[in-house]
Design an enzyme around this catalytic site. Structure first.
Site, PDB file in Angstrom:
ATOM      1  N   CYS A   1       0.811  -1.213   0.000  1.00 32.70           N
ATOM      2  CA  CYS A   1       0.000   0.000   0.000  1.00 32.70           C
ATOM      3  C   CYS A   1       0.852   1.274   0.000  1.00 32.70           C
ATOM      4  CB  CYS A   1      -0.970  -0.028   1.179  1.00 32.70           C
ATOM      5  SG  CYS A   1      -2.394   1.068   0.979  1.00 32.70           S
TER       6      CYS A   1
ATOM      7  N   HIS B   1      -3.718  -6.062   2.066  1.00 35.40           N
ATOM      8  CA  HIS B   1      -3.508  -6.149   3.505  1.00 35.40           C
ATOM      9  C   HIS B   1      -3.995  -7.522   3.959  1.00 35.40           C
ATOM     10  CE1 HIS B   1      -2.627  -1.847   3.795  1.00 35.40           C
ATOM     11  NE2 HIS B   1      -3.670  -1.623   3.024  1.00 35.40           N
TER      12      HIS B   1
END
Length: 240
Positions: free
Chosen positions: A95, A192
């Site tokens: 990310c 994630h």
């Protein structure tokens, strides 16, 4: 008997540790032990020197404010990170750190945060977040399972290839069907979850690459992946 050492550098654990990304470091530690190695975690904080002795480099996600806090420090070591990547160091970037290793990240407010240009990609923030369970089909790693929650829209240049293509989810930008990036031994992703506990093949790629580079070979153990397999099945069955 103590196993051969492997050093895992964890970049900016306080600023870039959103949605449980610290679990990626824990997964590498445990799997390294299962394979018979002795892992050491080296935390890298703003102001610290470049982690020159790292065998694996891991960076997580963070809010825009967290990225702003580490951008300058990361930029001080841009050449060193670039050299490490070109030399073959295995790297996992999730990310926010995935974005900052690119050319630039433009926030949803229009602030341009310069990346360090290791990866050929650029990201623009959006007012609408991409959220949900993801399944990515990768030629290298099979089906990669995770959870995305990001406002960035990342577009890859010609200097990298996608980690895979989304079978479920939105991926890099919600339009071209790609997710993540692969360049040399770098894996960049929006997943994630944490991503490594549910994707042992990805974790073992990083560890094997690190071990071969440092010790000349990789001694594969016999990890019990029953829980990882169960977690993958549950995650894959959940709705978007």
């Amino acid at each position: 008997m103590t196993g051969e050492p492997l050093t895992i550098a964890h970049l900016y654990p306080h600023q870039m540790n959103i949605y449980g990304d610290h679990g990626n470091v824990l997964a590498l530690q445990r799997r390294a032990q299962w394979h018979g190695y002795e892992p050491e975690v080296l935390e890298v904080h703003p102001g610290d020197p470049f982690p020159a002795r790292a065998d694996v480099i891991v960076g997580g996600g963070g809010q825009d404010s967290g990225q702003s806090k580490v951008t300058g420090d990361l930029g001080r070591h841009a050449d060193e990170y670039r050299d490490a990547v070109e030399d073959g160091t295995p790297v996992l970037l999730v990310c926010g750190m995935y974005q900052l290793f690119g050319r630039a990240f433009v926030t949803s407010e229009g602030e341009r945060l310069p990346g360090i240009g290791v990866l050929d990609l650029e990201t623009t923030g959006s007012s609408k977040r991409i959220i949900g369970n993801v399944a990515v089909e990768s030629d290298e790693f099979g089906t990669v399972i995770g959870f995305e929650n990001h406002s960035g829209r990342t577009v890859l240049g010609s200097g990298g290839r996608p980690l895979g293509h989304v079978a479920k989810g939105r991926g890099n930008n919600g339009t071209d069907g790609t997710e993540g990036v692969r360049y040399r031994n770098v894996i960049g992703t929006y997943l994630h979850g944490s991503v490594l506990p549910k994707n042992p093949r990805v974790a073992d790629f990083l560890l094997e690459t690190a071990a071969v580079r440092r010790h000349g070979s990789f001694h594969r153990g016999t990890p019990d992946d029953a829980r990882a397999d169960a977690a993958r099945r549950v995650a894959a069955s959940r709705p978007r």
